[in-house]
Design a protein around this motif. Structure first.
Motif, PDB file in Angstrom:
ATOM      1  N   ASN A 131       0.887  -1.052   0.410  1.00 53.49           N
ATOM      2  CA  ASN A 131       0.531   0.140  -0.085  1.00 53.49           C
ATOM      3  C   ASN A 131       0.439   1.374  -0.599  1.00 53.49           C
ATOM      4  OD1 ASN A 131      -1.945   1.918   0.544  1.00 53.49           O
ATOM      5  ND2 ASN A 131      -2.402   1.558   2.295  1.00 53.49           N
ATOM      6  N   PRO A 132       1.076   1.798  -1.662  1.00 51.20           N
ATOM      7  CA  PRO A 132       1.936   3.140  -1.454  1.00 51.20           C
ATOM      8  C   PRO A 132       1.529   4.251  -0.192  1.00 51.20           C
ATOM      9  CG  PRO A 132       1.477   2.188  -3.966  1.00 51.20           C
ATOM     10  CD  PRO A 132       0.206   1.719  -2.352  1.00 51.20           C
ATOM     11  N   SER A 133       0.246   4.311   0.107  1.00 51.94           N
ATOM     12  CA  SER A 133      -0.203   5.619   0.788  1.00 51.94           C
ATOM     13  C   SER A 133      -0.531   5.262   1.947  1.00 51.94           C
ATOM     14  CB  SER A 133      -1.778   6.111   0.346  1.00 51.94           C
ATOM     15  OG  SER A 133      -2.673   5.045   0.198  1.00 51.94           O
ATOM     16  N   SER A 134      -0.004   3.796   2.495  1.00 54.36           N
ATOM     17  CA  SER A 134       0.265   4.036   3.975  1.00 54.36           C
ATOM     18  C   SER A 134       1.167   4.726   4.453  1.00 54.36           C
ATOM     19  CB  SER A 134       0.356   2.204   4.170  1.00 54.36           C
ATOM     20  OG  SER A 134       1.392   2.758   5.927  1.00 54.36           O
ATOM     21  N   SER A 135       1.127   4.862   6.116  1.00 54.76           N
ATOM     22  CA  SER A 135       1.800   5.116   6.528  1.00 54.76           C
ATOM     23  C   SER A 135       3.796   4.382   7.055  1.00 54.76           C
ATOM     24  CB  SER A 135       1.811   5.722   8.404  1.00 54.76           C
ATOM     25  OG  SER A 135       1.538   5.404   8.643  1.00 54.76           O
ATOM     26  N   VAL A 136       3.409   3.408   7.093  1.00 55.94           N
ATOM     27  CA  VAL A 136       4.842   2.505   6.756  1.00 55.94           C
ATOM     28  C   VAL A 136       5.398   2.540   5.754  1.00 55.94           C
ATOM     29  CG1 VAL A 136       2.743   0.864   7.696  1.00 55.94           C
ATOM     30  CG2 VAL A 136       4.914   0.301   6.774  1.00 55.94           C
ATOM     31  N   PRO A 137       6.627   2.537   5.206  1.00 54.81           N
ATOM     32  CA  PRO A 137       6.862   2.911   4.787  1.00 54.81           C
ATOM     33  C   PRO A 137       7.206   1.607   3.738  1.00 54.81           C
ATOM     34  CG  PRO A 137       8.644   3.253   6.685  1.00 54.81           C
ATOM     35  CD  PRO A 137       7.244   2.657   6.937  1.00 54.81           C
ATOM     36  N   ILE A 138       7.157   1.515   2.975  1.00 54.22           N
ATOM     37  CA  ILE A 138       6.673   0.578   1.814  1.00 54.22           C
ATOM     38  C   ILE A 138       8.360  -0.438   2.273  1.00 54.22           C
ATOM     39  CG2 ILE A 138       7.261  -0.048  -0.777  1.00 54.22           C
ATOM     40  CD1 ILE A 138       6.468   2.173  -1.891  1.00 54.22           C
ATOM     41  N   GLN A 180       7.163  -3.099   4.785  1.00 57.09           N
ATOM     42  CA  GLN A 180       5.896  -3.352   4.247  1.00 57.09           C
ATOM     43  C   GLN A 180       6.564  -5.331   3.421  1.00 57.09           C
ATOM     44  OE1 GLN A 180       2.601  -1.973   2.115  1.00 57.09           O
ATOM     45  NE2 GLN A 180       2.886   0.578   2.873  1.00 57.09           N
ATOM     46  N   ASP A 205       8.792  -7.146   6.588  1.00 61.99           N
ATOM     47  CA  ASP A 205       7.431  -6.975   7.684  1.00 61.99           C
ATOM     48  C   ASP A 205       6.888  -8.315   6.643  1.00 61.99           C
ATOM     49  OD1 ASP A 205       8.406  -5.489   9.054  1.00 61.99           O
ATOM     50  OD2 ASP A 205       6.406  -4.085   9.263  1.00 61.99           O
ATOM     51  N   GLN A 206       6.282  -8.151   5.802  1.00 63.98           N
ATOM     52  CA  GLN A 206       5.267  -9.566   5.396  1.00 63.98           C
ATOM     53  C   GLN A 206       6.406 -11.073   4.989  1.00 63.98           C
ATOM     54  OE1 GLN A 206       3.169  -8.583   1.714  1.00 63.98           O
ATOM     55  NE2 GLN A 206       3.006  -6.530   2.486  1.00 63.98           N
ATOM     56  N   ARG A 225       7.158 -12.366   8.712  1.00 62.89           N
ATOM     57  CA  ARG A 225       6.129 -12.480   8.660  1.00 62.89           C
ATOM     58  C   ARG A 225       5.416 -14.430   8.537  1.00 62.89           C
ATOM     59  NH1 ARG A 225       3.781  -7.468   9.704  1.00 62.89           N
ATOM     60  NH2 ARG A 225       3.265  -7.774   7.851  1.00 62.89           N
ATOM     61  N   MET A 226       5.979 -14.169   6.702  1.00 61.55           N
ATOM     62  CA  MET A 226       5.196 -15.291   6.361  1.00 61.55           C
ATOM     63  C   MET A 226       6.285 -16.922   6.810  1.00 61.55           C
ATOM     64  SD  MET A 226       3.941 -13.814   3.127  1.00 61.55           S
ATOM     65  CE  MET A 226       3.092 -14.637   1.857  1.00 61.55           C
ATOM     66  N   ILE A 282       0.371  -5.485  17.283  1.00 52.86           N
ATOM     67  CA  ILE A 282      -0.602  -4.452  17.009  1.00 52.86           C
ATOM     68  C   ILE A 282      -1.858  -4.891  17.247  1.00 52.86           C
ATOM     69  CG2 ILE A 282      -0.766  -6.420  15.033  1.00 52.86           C
ATOM     70  CD1 ILE A 282      -1.165  -3.960  12.758  1.00 52.86           C
ATOM     71  N   SER A 306      -2.302  -2.736  20.314  1.00 51.75           N
ATOM     72  CA  SER A 306      -2.650  -1.211  19.773  1.00 51.75           C
ATOM     73  C   SER A 306      -4.164  -1.223  18.669  1.00 51.75           C
ATOM     74  CB  SER A 306      -1.612  -0.808  18.556  1.00 51.75           C
ATOM     75  OG  SER A 306      -2.283   0.484  17.735  1.00 51.75           O
ATOM     76  N   ILE A 341      -6.576  -0.550  11.266  1.00 50.95           N
ATOM     77  CA  ILE A 341      -5.536  -1.372  12.211  1.00 50.95           C
ATOM     78  C   ILE A 341      -6.432  -3.010  11.579  1.00 50.95           C
ATOM     79  CG2 ILE A 341      -6.442  -0.202  14.024  1.00 50.95           C
ATOM     80  CD1 ILE A 341      -3.836  -0.556  14.839  1.00 50.95           C
ATOM     81  N   GLU A 364      -0.607 -14.070   8.316  1.00 56.76           N
ATOM     82  CA  GLU A 364       0.752 -14.270   7.543  1.00 56.76           C
ATOM     83  C   GLU A 364       1.474 -14.854   8.826  1.00 56.76           C
ATOM     84  OE1 GLU A 364       1.225 -10.540   5.388  1.00 56.76           O
ATOM     85  OE2 GLU A 364       1.735  -9.974   6.888  1.00 56.76           O
ATOM     86  N   LEU A 365       1.443 -14.668  10.118  1.00 58.37           N
ATOM     87  CA  LEU A 365       1.883 -15.598  10.937  1.00 58.37           C
ATOM     88  C   LEU A 365       1.387 -16.994  11.267  1.00 58.37           C
ATOM     89  CD1 LEU A 365       2.245 -12.610  13.447  1.00 58.37           C
ATOM     90  CD2 LEU A 365       4.138 -13.947  12.234  1.00 58.37           C
ATOM     91  N   ARG A 372       5.755   9.168  -1.802  1.00 54.74           N
ATOM     92  CA  ARG A 372       6.716   9.339  -1.453  1.00 54.74           C
ATOM     93  C   ARG A 372       8.369   9.385  -2.570  1.00 54.74           C
ATOM     94  NH1 ARG A 372       5.547   6.373   3.386  1.00 54.74           N
ATOM     95  NH2 ARG A 372       4.072   5.054   2.434  1.00 54.74           N
TER      96      ARG A 372
END
Lengths: 130, 130, 130, 130
Positions: free
Chosen positions: A9-16, A19, A22-23, A26-27, A99, A102, B99, B109-110, C73
């Motif tokens: 998701n390019p418009s997410s606040s988490v940098p590409i 992303q 993390d993926q 986790r996988m 998460i 949160s 979220i 994913e986990l 970005r």
DNA sequence: GTGGTCTAGACCACA
DNA sequence: GTGGTCTAGACCACC
């Protein structure tokens, strides 16, 4: 053998790049990406998602440093064989906790009952992106 | 009548001004901050948390643009009267969805079952930060 | 393809950042700035008008909160695709109303007839600043 | 002889004291406030609109400096007899022009036709605030 | 290259 | 007392 597809998701606040990192992380930890599995090439990912190859490369480099993936000459990146031990449920829950914590806080602050929130969670869990 | 106290973590990766924005937003939308309530002055918040007044001001300005708070000249900022209608459950769920969606993706994913994840969620929801 | 140029008057009583916000807002809502259009970079605008980059950044941030522009970005800001639907006449009239209302009040207080005021309005409307 | 009522909007971007100054100025120039007319007392205005008496006082002082109103011992403020000559239509139009010009610019930028704008203007002109 | 964040300090306007 | 505006400069993150 569906080739691995990232959910970006390019418009997410988490940098590409994060992303992607993390993926993959986790996988691998979750076991859905077994040792030796091929990762899509930097160019493939970049063109599929219309993002900068440098960004993908940065993610892969970071994963390599973490020891989760390996560079294989002339072939690309594969999931590292050394990291092949899938984590225990306890360990994976540990990774999920932040998460979840949160999300729970947000729900409380928005005055949404635990039942309504859980219902929403089940819906989202069920909806496979693909 | 405890004056509103912000919970700020300077070492968090989320910017200070955003921590303030988010807290106010959720408290207003959730109804715990009623219309007309006074917000602590820019200078008060700044000195309490040893941060620059501009940082607080930036948060307040953003909240004002969002229509959540209003300036009362010579007196400070108050929760906007126009936002007095507490949001419907539907609207609040809309805010919670991103979220939750992200949390669900992480769980999948986990390779954590929906039941295990929901159990964790209930635990976290129950733990009041108090 | 003339790059967008802001019309800034540093000695105006309306703050510089607001002049930028207003111009972009009206151009987007009015349709002369289409979705996806690039905005000049913060540094470009700042150096062109000899103002502080923070001032430009403040304007852009505010426009982003309003949902009119988006950050891409590493590339800059573009007119938000979500605002691609040009506003309905009704919505645009809503935005015009306050100043019209104020103008009407002034006319009445100055004991100027509605016809004289309308005549003046037509004259002003016709004079393209070009 | 309805006592003079100010039309004050505390949430406007134009300062309260200036709203008062401008209204009196226009009503004197327009002739609806004749020489010798009493102005409501500072306290009256302040309590009616729930604003600070200092604010009203500041407005009156400024109007006094401008020579539009006079202080009469033991009685309050009255419209100055020296300013009793109501201005010509031409002069009053001159005063109206800036806001009309601004309104026309907004209409154009919002891509609203002159006819739609004029219609809105007539509506607003007709709606007496009181 | 892009924007973001924060600081420190000065000055203004309003009530 | 309140918030607002602008500057100058430093540092960071992302692409």
């Amino acid at each position: 053998m569906v080739p691995l597809q990232f959910d970006i998701n390019p418009s997410s606040s988490v940098p590409i790049y994060k992303q992607i990192v993390d993926q993959v992380q986790r996988m691998v930890l979750g076991g859905s990406l077994g040792a030796g599995t091929d990762l899509p090439s930097v160019r493939t990912v970049a063109s599929q998602h219309a993002i900068n190859p440098m960004t993908v490369s940065k993610a892969y480099s970071q994963l390599e440093v973490m020891g989760l993936i390996q560079r294989v000459r002339g072939q690309g990146m594969i999931v590292a064989t050394t990291s092949s031990k899938p984590k225990s449920l306890k360990q994976r829950l540990e990774l999920l906790r932040p998460i979840i914590c949160s999300a729970a806080a947000h729900a409380r602050e928005l005055d949404i009952s635990v039942e309504d929130a859980v219902k929403e969670f089940r819906d989202q869990y069920g909806e496979e992106t693909k």
